[in-house]
Design a protein around this motif. Structure first.
Motif, PDB file in Angstrom:
ATOM      1  N   VAL A 135       9.299  -6.494  -5.937  1.00 10.94           N
ATOM      2  CA  VAL A 135      10.315  -5.950  -6.840  1.00 10.94           C
ATOM      3  C   VAL A 135      11.238  -5.013  -6.074  1.00 10.94           C
ATOM      4  CG1 VAL A 135      10.697  -4.555  -8.895  1.00 10.94           C
ATOM      5  CG2 VAL A 135       8.795  -6.179  -8.833  1.00 10.94           C
ATOM      6  N   ASN A 136      12.555  -5.233  -6.179  1.00  9.32           N
ATOM      7  CA  ASN A 136      13.536  -4.459  -5.407  1.00  9.32           C
ATOM      8  C   ASN A 136      14.048  -3.227  -6.140  1.00  9.32           C
ATOM      9  OD1 ASN A 136      13.568  -6.269  -3.185  1.00  9.32           O
ATOM     10  ND2 ASN A 136      14.907  -7.640  -4.320  1.00  9.32           N
ATOM     11  N   ASN A 137      14.236  -3.339  -7.444  1.00  7.72           N
ATOM     12  CA  ASN A 137      14.820  -2.245  -8.222  1.00  7.72           C
ATOM     13  C   ASN A 137      13.903  -1.856  -9.365  1.00  7.72           C
ATOM     14  OD1 ASN A 137      17.225  -2.387  -6.648  1.00  7.72           O
ATOM     15  ND2 ASN A 137      17.955  -4.086  -7.934  1.00  7.72           N
ATOM     16  N   GLU A 138      14.180  -0.697  -9.926  1.00  7.37           N
ATOM     17  CA  GLU A 138      13.419  -0.243 -11.084  1.00  7.37           C
ATOM     18  C   GLU A 138      13.653  -1.212 -12.249  1.00  7.37           C
ATOM     19  OE1 GLU A 138      12.520   4.051 -13.181  1.00  7.37           O
ATOM     20  OE2 GLU A 138      14.546   3.631 -12.479  1.00  7.37           O
ATOM     21  N   ILE A 139      12.588  -1.557 -12.932  1.00  5.72           N
ATOM     22  CA  ILE A 139      12.684  -2.491 -14.054  1.00  5.72           C
ATOM     23  C   ILE A 139      12.743  -1.698 -15.353  1.00  5.72           C
ATOM     24  CG2 ILE A 139      11.568  -4.389 -15.284  1.00  5.72           C
ATOM     25  CD1 ILE A 139      10.296  -5.255 -12.713  1.00  5.72           C
ATOM     26  N   TYR A 140      13.747  -1.997 -16.158  1.00  8.78           N
ATOM     27  CA  TYR A 140      13.882  -1.337 -17.454  1.00  8.78           C
ATOM     28  C   TYR A 140      14.346  -2.366 -18.473  1.00  8.78           C
ATOM     29  CZ  TYR A 140      18.849  -1.310 -16.324  1.00  8.78           C
ATOM     30  OH  TYR A 140      20.125  -1.705 -15.996  1.00  8.78           O
ATOM     31  N   ILE A 141      14.206  -2.027 -19.738  1.00 12.59           N
ATOM     32  CA  ILE A 141      14.634  -2.903 -20.826  1.00 12.59           C
ATOM     33  C   ILE A 141      15.556  -2.126 -21.757  1.00 12.59           C
ATOM     34  CG2 ILE A 141      12.571  -2.375 -22.218  1.00 12.59           C
ATOM     35  CD1 ILE A 141      12.765  -5.285 -23.289  1.00 12.59           C
ATOM     36  N   SER A 179      18.614   2.409 -26.774  1.00 11.59           N
ATOM     37  CA  SER A 179      17.880   3.142 -25.739  1.00 11.59           C
ATOM     38  C   SER A 179      17.471   2.219 -24.599  1.00 11.59           C
ATOM     39  CB  SER A 179      16.639   3.811 -26.335  1.00 11.59           C
ATOM     40  OG  SER A 179      16.981   4.693 -27.393  1.00 11.59           O
ATOM     41  N   SER A 180      17.172   2.842 -23.487  1.00 13.43           N
ATOM     42  CA  SER A 180      16.689   2.127 -22.313  1.00 13.43           C
ATOM     43  C   SER A 180      15.296   2.645 -21.975  1.00 13.43           C
ATOM     44  CB  SER A 180      17.643   2.354 -21.132  1.00 13.43           C
ATOM     45  OG  SER A 180      17.163   1.701 -19.976  1.00 13.43           O
ATOM     46  N   TYR A 181      14.367   1.733 -21.731  1.00 17.77           N
ATOM     47  CA  TYR A 181      12.981   2.103 -21.459  1.00 17.77           C
ATOM     48  C   TYR A 181      12.580   1.559 -20.087  1.00 17.77           C
ATOM     49  CZ  TYR A 181      12.956   2.940 -26.492  1.00 17.77           C
ATOM     50  OH  TYR A 181      13.242   3.386 -27.755  1.00 17.77           O
ATOM     51  N   THR A 182      12.017   2.432 -19.273  1.00 13.92           N
ATOM     52  CA  THR A 182      11.586   2.059 -17.930  1.00 13.92           C
ATOM     53  C   THR A 182      10.139   1.600 -17.947  1.00 13.92           C
ATOM     54  OG1 THR A 182      13.098   3.684 -16.961  1.00 13.92           O
ATOM     55  CG2 THR A 182      11.337   2.853 -15.548  1.00 13.92           C
ATOM     56  N   LEU A 224       8.266   3.152 -28.196  1.00 12.01           N
ATOM     57  CA  LEU A 224       9.605   2.855 -28.688  1.00 12.01           C
ATOM     58  C   LEU A 224      10.007   3.829 -29.795  1.00 12.01           C
ATOM     59  CD1 LEU A 224       9.368  -1.052 -28.927  1.00 12.01           C
ATOM     60  CD2 LEU A 224       9.956   0.349 -26.945  1.00 12.01           C
ATOM     61  N   LYS A 225      11.284   4.189 -29.777  1.00 13.22           N
ATOM     62  CA  LYS A 225      11.816   5.051 -30.831  1.00 13.22           C
ATOM     63  C   LYS A 225      11.913   4.266 -32.141  1.00 13.22           C
ATOM     64  CE  LYS A 225      14.634   7.696 -27.552  1.00 13.22           C
ATOM     65  NZ  LYS A 225      16.020   8.073 -27.180  1.00 13.22           N
ATOM     66  N   GLU A 226      11.644   4.950 -33.224  1.00  8.53           N
ATOM     67  CA  GLU A 226      11.689   4.271 -34.529  1.00  8.53           C
ATOM     68  C   GLU A 226      13.088   3.747 -34.832  1.00  8.53           C
ATOM     69  OE1 GLU A 226       9.938   6.340 -37.800  1.00  8.53           O
ATOM     70  OE2 GLU A 226       8.370   7.232 -36.560  1.00  8.53           O
ATOM     71  N   SER A 227      14.119   4.449 -34.316  1.00  4.61           N
ATOM     72  CA  SER A 227      15.494   3.997 -34.577  1.00  4.61           C
ATOM     73  C   SER A 227      15.834   2.727 -33.806  1.00  4.61           C
ATOM     74  CB  SER A 227      16.487   5.113 -34.197  1.00  4.61           C
ATOM     75  OG  SER A 227      16.317   5.464 -32.823  1.00  4.61           O
ATOM     76  N   ASP A 228      15.107   2.478 -32.712  1.00  2.69           N
ATOM     77  CA  ASP A 228      15.354   1.287 -31.904  1.00  2.69           C
ATOM     78  C   ASP A 228      14.491   0.104 -32.329  1.00  2.69           C
ATOM     79  OD1 ASP A 228      17.207   2.598 -30.264  1.00  2.69           O
ATOM     80  OD2 ASP A 228      15.608   3.408 -29.010  1.00  2.69           O
ATOM     81  N   PHE A 229      13.433   0.403 -33.045  1.00  2.00           N
ATOM     82  CA  PHE A 229      12.519  -0.669 -33.438  1.00  2.00           C
ATOM     83  C   PHE A 229      12.255  -0.571 -34.934  1.00  2.00           C
ATOM     84  CE2 PHE A 229       8.067  -2.019 -34.169  1.00  2.00           C
ATOM     85  CZ  PHE A 229       8.262  -3.370 -33.961  1.00  2.00           C
ATOM     86  N   LYS A 240      10.973  -2.717 -38.290  1.00  2.00           N
ATOM     87  CA  LYS A 240      10.205  -3.897 -38.674  1.00  2.00           C
ATOM     88  C   LYS A 240      11.022  -4.842 -39.545  1.00  2.00           C
ATOM     89  CE  LYS A 240       6.047  -5.172 -41.297  1.00  2.00           C
ATOM     90  NZ  LYS A 240       6.791  -5.867 -42.349  1.00  2.00           N
ATOM     91  N   GLU A 241      11.987  -4.283 -40.305  1.00  2.00           N
ATOM     92  CA  GLU A 241      12.690  -5.085 -41.297  1.00  2.00           C
ATOM     93  C   GLU A 241      13.754  -6.015 -40.699  1.00  2.00           C
ATOM     94  OE1 GLU A 241      12.324  -1.820 -41.420  1.00  2.00           O
ATOM     95  OE2 GLU A 241      10.724  -1.698 -42.928  1.00  2.00           O
ATOM     96  N   LYS A 242      14.152  -5.792 -39.458  1.00  5.47           N
ATOM     97  CA  LYS A 242      15.217  -6.633 -38.888  1.00  5.47           C
ATOM     98  C   LYS A 242      14.898  -6.957 -37.431  1.00  5.47           C
ATOM     99  CE  LYS A 242      18.193  -2.823 -37.414  1.00  5.47           C
ATOM    100  NZ  LYS A 242      19.562  -2.251 -37.497  1.00  5.47           N
ATOM    101  N   SER A 243      15.577  -7.970 -36.928  1.00  3.24           N
ATOM    102  CA  SER A 243      15.333  -8.366 -35.538  1.00  3.24           C
ATOM    103  C   SER A 243      15.887  -7.322 -34.574  1.00  3.24           C
ATOM    104  CB  SER A 243      15.969  -9.731 -35.263  1.00  3.24           C
ATOM    105  OG  SER A 243      17.373  -9.646 -35.369  1.00  3.24           O
ATOM    106  N   VAL A 244      15.261  -7.247 -33.425  1.00  7.91           N
ATOM    107  CA  VAL A 244      15.625  -6.250 -32.418  1.00  7.91           C
ATOM    108  C   VAL A 244      16.093  -6.975 -31.163  1.00  7.91           C
ATOM    109  CG1 VAL A 244      14.861  -4.235 -31.126  1.00  7.91           C
ATOM    110  CG2 VAL A 244      13.840  -4.743 -33.355  1.00  7.91           C
ATOM    111  N   GLU A 245      17.321  -6.684 -30.729  1.00  7.31           N
ATOM    112  CA  GLU A 245      17.865  -7.314 -29.531  1.00  7.31           C
ATOM    113  C   GLU A 245      17.377  -6.584 -28.284  1.00  7.31           C
ATOM    114  OE1 GLU A 245      19.842 -10.005 -29.663  1.00  7.31           O
ATOM    115  OE2 GLU A 245      19.821 -10.051 -31.867  1.00  7.31           O
ATOM    116  N   PHE A 246      17.200  -7.335 -27.196  1.00  6.37           N
ATOM    117  CA  PHE A 246      16.796  -6.713 -25.930  1.00  6.37           C
ATOM    118  C   PHE A 246      17.517  -7.387 -24.766  1.00  6.37           C
ATOM    119  CE2 PHE A 246      13.750 -10.209 -26.372  1.00  6.37           C
ATOM    120  CZ  PHE A 246      13.779 -10.777 -25.112  1.00  6.37           C
ATOM    121  N   LYS A 247      17.638  -6.630 -23.683  1.00  5.28           N
ATOM    122  CA  LYS A 247      18.169  -7.132 -22.418  1.00  5.28           C
ATOM    123  C   LYS A 247      17.413  -6.451 -21.287  1.00  5.28           C
ATOM    124  CE  LYS A 247      22.971  -8.014 -23.881  1.00  5.28           C
ATOM    125  NZ  LYS A 247      24.409  -7.666 -23.640  1.00  5.28           N
TER     126      LYS A 247
END
Length: 435
Positions: free
Chosen positions: A151-157, A162-165, A191-196, A198-205
């Protein structure tokens, strides 16, 4: 005839030694390639991201005290639910290069992979788990890979706003099953409650940059998994249970392969309870191994060594019988050792050149040596030229068989039939009663 047969069997000893030499060189190559790959980074398997949510479980424990009174104690424990993405998109660009050590070489690469999609768990229901026991506010994201040191760089999502490492986490590894590969665990923070929600889908990258070797593959964990792998490597092959669907995947400049895999195409669900399996046996991807088949072809050639020695001795025996020219057993032995030398030349030259060039050089060298040596035995050019042409035809026949795959047995059988027919035709003139 007895002496010739005995010499043929004796010559199997150096022939077997040559086969062992080929195996030894092949193992040496594998060892060097493995060492290079280990230092650069082994093959890469990417597995994730996966949503991990804890839930409470309850059990009862019966205790008997000193007065033999039975009491019941309730024990609470945490287990985990693992949710796969509803949609997973993979875009990977792989930049391979060749690493060499001595005469051996292997393919290594740098890769950049973008992962995106969403989690959708609003319709999740489980009769065995109560809704109030699921700790939605303790959710995390986990990610697995087979190659941490590459792994070359720090992995985050990027999830929501928000961004999580990810950080490495030790995981006890059980014994691997066949086709399984060891994977290393990385885990995000809570995970922050505002980012996750349950009632709706959560996008990630997320983005993963990793060095690897030999191959790169992905586990199709999305309910719908769409993948695209791009590279300028021209000798790649596609691996796994799923193959690319686009017909124009391979071009003159490399390849651009696309996959689309549905949950119904693989034998595992979208949610796992408590234990998350490795699932690497269902991975798909690309193999960047350099096609090295010189050792395999040389080994196949040596398997015909007994045939070459036997037919050559038979040829000299027929010439000796028909022409009444005596040939000493020592001269048969020299001819047989010359034929064995063909294989040592073949393997040594093929390590520094192509198999075709090595075969031509070794074949012509041995053919000339035996033809010139037979001239001193047979006192003329007629028989040596015939022997040279016969060896040329025999080596050409064996080379064709080695190159063939599906028709090797058919062509070999027809060729041996024709050789036997020729020997029977020539030997019909021999009066065996007066030999």
């Amino acid at each position: 005839m007895f002496v010739i047969g005995f010499l043929t069997l004796i010559l199997l000893i150096p022939l077997f030694m040559v086969q062992e030499l080929i195996k030894e060189r092949s193992q040496r190559q594998e060892s060097v390639v493995s060492e290079i790959n280990d230092k650069w980074g082994d093959e890469v398997v990417l597995y994730g991201p996966v949503l991990k949510i804890p839930y409470r479980t309850y059990s009862e424990k019966h205790i008997t005290n000193s007065k033999k009174e039975l009491t019941t104690e309730s024990i609470e424990a945490l287990k985990y639910l693992y949710f796969f993405p509803h949609q997973l998109k993979i875009h990977s660009v792989v930049d391979p290069e060749i690493k060499k050590r001595g005469i051996y070489q292997t393919a290594v690469y740098k890769s950049k992979t973008d992962l995106s999609g969403n989690f959708s768990i609003s319709d999740y229901q489980n009769e065995d788990i109560s809704e109030k026991d699921i700790l939605w506010d303790k959710a995390r994201i986990i990610f697995k890979t087979s190659n941490l040191k590459g792994v070359n760089n720090e992995i985050y999502i990027q999830l929501g706003n928000s961004s999580y490492t990810f950080k490495s986490k030790y995981e006890e590894h059980n014994q691997l099953r066949p086709n399984e590969q060891e994977l290393f665990l990385m885990e995000s923070g809570i995970l922050k409650e505002s980012d996750f929600l349950k009632e709706k889908s959560v996008e990630f990258k997320m983005e993963v940059s990793v060095n690897g070797s030999s191959e790169i593959s992905f586990v199709p964990i999305g309910k719908t998994t769409e993948a695209e792998i791009i590279s300028d490597w021209k000798t790649s092959s596609f691996k796994g249970n799923f193959l690319p669907y686009n017909e124009d995947k391979i071009t003159d400049s490399g390849f651009k392969a696309k996959w689309k895999i549905l949950d119904i195409n693989r034998p595992f669900p979208q949610v796992f309870n408590n234990n998350l399996p490795r699932l690497t046996e269902y991975a798909f991807g690309v193999n960047f191994m350099i096609p090295v088949d010189e050792y395999q072809k040389s080994e196949r050639a040596t398997k015909y060594g007994f045939l070459v020695i036997g037919l050559t001795f038979l040829l000299f025996f027929l010439i000796q019988t028909l022409s009444k020219i005596p040939i000493h057993p020592f001269q048969y032995l020299m001819i047989g050792l010359g034929l064995v030398m063909f294989y040592t030349l073949l393997i040594s030259i093929s390590e520094h050149s192509s198999f075709l060039k090595a075969y031509l050089i070794a074949g012509i060298s041995v053919l000339l040596m035996i033809s010139l040596y037979s001239k001193s035995i047979l006192k003329g050019w007629k028989f040596p030229i015939f022997i040279g042409l016969s060896l040329f035809a025999l080596y050409s026949f064996i080379f064709i068989i080695i190159q063939l795959e599906s028709y090797a047995l058919l062509v070999g059988s027809i060729g041996l039939f024709l050789i036997l027919a020729g020997v029977m035709y020539v030997s019909r003139k021999i009066d065996w009663d007066h030999q």
